[in-house]
Design a protein around this motif. Structure first.
Motif, mmCIF file in Angstrom:
data_model
loop_
_atom_site.group_PDB
_atom_site.id
_atom_site.type_symbol
_atom_site.label_atom_id
_atom_site.label_comp_id
_atom_site.label_asym_id
_atom_site.label_seq_id
_atom_site.Cartn_x
_atom_site.Cartn_y
_atom_site.Cartn_z
ATOM 1 N N ALA A 235 0.588 -0.995 -0.002
ATOM 2 C CA ALA A 235 -0.116 0.086 0.432
ATOM 3 C C ALA A 235 1.125 1.413 -0.160
ATOM 4 C CB ALA A 235 -0.533 -0.506 0.998
ATOM 5 N N ARG A 236 2.502 1.380 1.281
ATOM 6 C CA ARG A 236 2.752 2.272 0.608
ATOM 7 C C ARG A 236 3.208 2.417 -0.446
ATOM 8 N NH1 ARG A 236 4.126 6.387 0.732
ATOM 9 N NH2 ARG A 236 5.829 7.589 1.718
ATOM 10 N N ARG A 237 3.834 1.502 -0.914
ATOM 11 C CA ARG A 237 4.162 1.649 -2.791
ATOM 12 C C ARG A 237 3.552 2.267 -3.121
ATOM 13 N NH1 ARG A 237 7.366 -3.989 -2.547
ATOM 14 N NH2 ARG A 237 9.933 -3.060 -1.567
ATOM 15 N N MET A 238 2.270 1.631 -3.445
ATOM 16 C CA MET A 238 1.017 1.933 -4.045
ATOM 17 C C MET A 238 0.927 4.159 -3.960
ATOM 18 S SD MET A 238 0.589 -0.319 -6.575
ATOM 19 C CE MET A 238 2.017 -0.600 -6.242
ATOM 20 N N LYS A 239 1.089 4.415 -2.622
ATOM 21 C CA LYS A 239 0.400 5.211 -2.611
ATOM 22 C C LYS A 239 1.777 6.377 -3.028
ATOM 23 C CE LYS A 239 -1.766 8.528 -1.244
ATOM 24 N NZ LYS A 239 -3.140 9.639 -1.863
ATOM 25 N N GLN A 240 2.941 5.814 -3.234
ATOM 26 C CA GLN A 240 3.705 6.187 -3.494
ATOM 27 C C GLN A 240 3.809 7.118 -4.783
ATOM 28 O OE1 GLN A 240 5.770 8.491 -1.592
ATOM 29 N NE2 GLN A 240 7.409 9.388 -3.486
ATOM 30 N N ALA A 241 3.461 5.768 -5.214
ATOM 31 C CA ALA A 241 3.136 5.946 -7.370
ATOM 32 C C ALA A 241 2.596 6.654 -7.391
ATOM 33 C CB ALA A 241 3.242 4.047 -7.627
ATOM 34 N N CYS A 242 1.540 7.371 -6.811
ATOM 35 C CA CYS A 242 0.216 8.035 -7.419
ATOM 36 C C CYS A 242 1.031 9.124 -6.991
ATOM 37 C CB CYS A 242 -0.857 8.090 -6.281
ATOM 38 S SG CYS A 242 -2.030 6.494 -5.835
ATOM 39 N N ILE A 243 1.569 9.693 -6.213
ATOM 40 C CA ILE A 243 2.314 10.886 -5.977
ATOM 41 C C ILE A 243 3.102 10.734 -6.915
ATOM 42 C CG2 ILE A 243 3.706 12.267 -4.700
ATOM 43 C CD1 ILE A 243 2.848 11.086 -2.747
ATOM 44 N N LEU A 244 4.008 10.023 -7.404
ATOM 45 C CA LEU A 244 4.805 10.405 -9.312
ATOM 46 C C LEU A 244 4.399 10.049 -10.005
ATOM 47 C CD1 LEU A 244 7.384 7.699 -7.603
ATOM 48 C CD2 LEU A 244 7.911 10.117 -7.839
ATOM 49 N N LEU A 245 3.183 9.409 -10.090
ATOM 50 C CA LEU A 245 2.534 9.423 -11.470
ATOM 51 C C LEU A 245 1.532 10.892 -11.722
ATOM 52 C CD1 LEU A 245 0.772 6.049 -11.471
ATOM 53 C CD2 LEU A 245 2.560 6.761 -13.133
ATOM 54 N N ASN A 246 1.173 11.588 -10.453
ATOM 55 C CA ASN A 246 0.168 13.005 -10.481
ATOM 56 C C ASN A 246 1.780 14.180 -11.190
ATOM 57 O OD1 ASN A 246 -1.827 13.108 -10.472
ATOM 58 N ND2 ASN A 246 -1.730 11.733 -8.559
ATOM 59 N N LYS A 273 -5.325 -3.498 -9.075
ATOM 60 C CA LYS A 273 -6.025 -4.374 -8.594
ATOM 61 C C LYS A 273 -6.163 -3.732 -6.987
ATOM 62 C CE LYS A 273 -5.230 -8.349 -5.061
ATOM 63 N NZ LYS A 273 -4.490 -9.391 -4.651
ATOM 64 N N THR A 274 -5.132 -2.294 -6.805
ATOM 65 C CA THR A 274 -5.275 -1.790 -5.580
ATOM 66 C C THR A 274 -6.434 -0.114 -6.235
ATOM 67 O OG1 THR A 274 -2.995 -2.101 -4.816
ATOM 68 C CG2 THR A 274 -4.416 -0.243 -4.082
ATOM 69 N N PHE A 275 -6.355 -0.020 -7.440
ATOM 70 C CA PHE A 275 -7.275 1.080 -7.942
ATOM 71 C C PHE A 275 -8.034 1.040 -8.865
ATOM 72 C CE2 PHE A 275 -2.691 2.931 -6.011
ATOM 73 C CZ PHE A 275 -3.147 3.435 -5.117
ATOM 74 N N GLY A 276 -8.103 -0.106 -9.613
ATOM 75 C CA GLY A 276 -9.191 -0.385 -10.626
ATOM 76 C C GLY A 276 -8.537 0.068 -12.018
ATOM 77 N N LEU A 277 -7.337 0.669 -12.264
ATOM 78 C CA LEU A 277 -7.292 1.161 -13.323
ATOM 79 C C LEU A 277 -5.456 1.060 -13.143
ATOM 80 C CD1 LEU A 277 -7.607 5.321 -13.104
ATOM 81 C CD2 LEU A 277 -7.903 3.961 -11.521
ATOM 82 N N THR A 278 -5.406 1.088 -14.665
ATOM 83 C CA THR A 278 -3.886 1.192 -14.536
ATOM 84 C C THR A 278 -2.961 2.823 -14.641
ATOM 85 O OG1 THR A 278 -3.682 1.884 -17.277
ATOM 86 C CG2 THR A 278 -4.590 -0.324 -16.430
ATOM 87 N N PRO A 279 -1.751 2.400 -14.179
ATOM 88 C CA PRO A 279 -0.791 2.944 -14.434
ATOM 89 C C PRO A 279 -1.054 4.558 -15.007
ATOM 90 C CG PRO A 279 0.554 1.754 -13.445
ATOM 91 C CD PRO A 279 -0.851 1.299 -14.590
ATOM 92 N N ASN A 280 -1.549 4.155 -16.097
ATOM 93 C CA ASN A 280 -1.229 5.020 -17.255
ATOM 94 C C ASN A 280 -2.616 5.977 -17.039
ATOM 95 O OD1 ASN A 280 1.026 5.581 -18.648
ATOM 96 N ND2 ASN A 280 1.188 3.406 -20.147
ATOM 97 N N ARG A 281 -4.035 5.246 -17.055
ATOM 98 C CA ARG A 281 -5.539 5.686 -17.113
ATOM 99 C C ARG A 281 -5.034 7.152 -16.199
ATOM 100 N NH1 ARG A 281 -8.784 8.223 -19.314
ATOM 101 N NH2 ARG A 281 -11.158 7.546 -18.055
ATOM 102 N N TYR A 282 -4.670 6.795 -14.983
ATOM 103 C CA TYR A 282 -4.320 6.984 -13.695
ATOM 104 C C TYR A 282 -3.979 8.616 -13.708
ATOM 105 C CZ TYR A 282 -3.335 8.861 -8.843
ATOM 106 O OH TYR A 282 -3.463 9.238 -7.942
ATOM 107 N N ARG A 283 -3.078 8.293 -14.325
ATOM 108 C CA ARG A 283 -1.892 9.570 -15.034
ATOM 109 C C ARG A 283 -3.074 10.394 -15.860
ATOM 110 N NH1 ARG A 283 4.072 9.068 -16.487
ATOM 111 N NH2 ARG A 283 4.824 9.715 -14.902
ATOM 112 N N GLU A 284 -3.392 9.911 -16.734
ATOM 113 C CA GLU A 284 -4.299 10.744 -17.539
ATOM 114 C C GLU A 284 -5.564 11.632 -17.178
ATOM 115 O OE1 GLU A 284 -5.216 7.776 -20.557
ATOM 116 O OE2 GLU A 284 -3.313 7.879 -21.372
ATOM 117 N N ARG A 285 -6.410 10.441 -15.988
ATOM 118 C CA ARG A 285 -7.130 11.414 -14.590
ATOM 119 C C ARG A 285 -7.263 11.933 -14.613
ATOM 120 N NH1 ARG A 285 -11.521 7.381 -11.891
ATOM 121 N NH2 ARG A 285 -9.285 7.915 -10.239
#
Length: 285
Positions: A235-246, A273-285
């Motif tokens: 979970a900690r890694r995924m949160k950091q990934a969100c920050i870096l993607l944004n 699996k965590t957020f229901g969408l791919t990293p690229n889709r998350y970044r686009e949104r």
């Protein structure tokens, strides 16, 4: 999956509830939180018990509770006498990290977090207008901000709250004579992981650091947090990934390496699996 999702959200620096209002009977009960808490009273009458101390609950009172500090709130509330409060729960490790540019304030915060405190409440009636305007402004920005901007706003609010508290503590936390409080095992584990989650995790290293067996450190962490160490790291890694993607234009491969997941395919699978969408889709949104 749901447990992992909840814990990923739990990596936020602050959890904010602006002017929660109760107009019915309020049932008091003893409770505590894994995070720290600031509680500002806008309206209401009653008492708050912290340890053996009893504080008056009224407009203009600001309370600070350390992680796992047990307290009970007694409120006389009803249709004609509402109980209105703003609550800020905060991640201790994330707050400490956000204060890196302000070493003096960071040292004060460590004391506020880790040392035994004699006082948990302050009457800030004279500065209530300022405090309410600060929280109103933060609330207006909070829901509109993306993850990276919200983290910046959270850090600024935490810093302002701490500057405010520093003015009110006569015995400044962080002083040489201060007494350290005993950390819960989960606090110690999270503090250790915060500087190592981007690398290869070895349970034996953690257990050795805490002078516990591997079995016991895993067991006590799950009991105190409701999740496993492995789930926490993910979970900690995924949160950091969100920050870096944004906040960056780094490739998925680079982000994966920065959060300790060199296998890009696995990183993408875990993120979806965590957020229901791919990293690229998350970044686009």
């Amino acid at each position: 999956m749901s447990r992992l999702e909840n814990f990923a959200v739990d990596m936020d620096l602050l959890g904010f509830h602006h002017k929660n209002t109760t107009r019915t009977a309020f049932k008091g009960y003893y409770h505590c939180h894994r995070w720290g808490e600031w509680l500002l009273i806008h309206a209401g009458r009653g008492q708050i018990m912290v340890g053996e101390r009893l504080y008056e609950l009224k407009r203009g009172m600001l309370f600070y509770f350390q992680p796992y500090q047990i307290h009970r709130i007694y409120v006389e509330s009803g249709p004609e006498q509402p109980y209105i409060r703003s609550i800020i729960h905060f991640n201790p490790q994330a707050v400490e990290s956000s204060l890196g540019p302000y070493p003096g304030l960071q040292a004060f915060y460590r004391g506020l977090w880790l040392q035994k405190l004699e006082v948990n409440a302050f009457d800030i009636q004279e500065k209530m207008t300022y405090m309410e305007e600060l929280l109103r402004l933060y609330a207006s920005l909070h829901d509109m901000a993306d993850d990276s901007l919200r983290m910046e706003n959270d850090g600024l609010l935490a810093a302002q709250m701490l500057v405010f508290l520093r003015e009110h503590y006569q015995d400044v936390p962080g002083a040489p004579h201060a007494v350290q409080r005993s950390l819960r095992y989960s606090e110690a584990v999270i503090a250790w992981l915060e500087t190592r989650y981007c690398g290869t995790f070895r349970l034996e290293e953690l257990a050795k650091e805490l002078h516990l067996s591997k079995f016991y450190v895993s067991k006590i962490f799950r009991e105190e947090t409701g999740t496993s160490i492995t789930q926490y790291i993910a979970a900690r890694r995924m949160k950091q990934a969100c920050i870096l993607l944004n906040s960056t234009s780094l490739s998925l491969e680079e982000i994966g390496r920065k959060i300790g997941l060199s296998n890009t395919s696995y990183f993408c699978q875990l993120f979806k699996k965590t957020f229901g969408l791919t990293p690229n889709r998350y970044r686009e949104r």
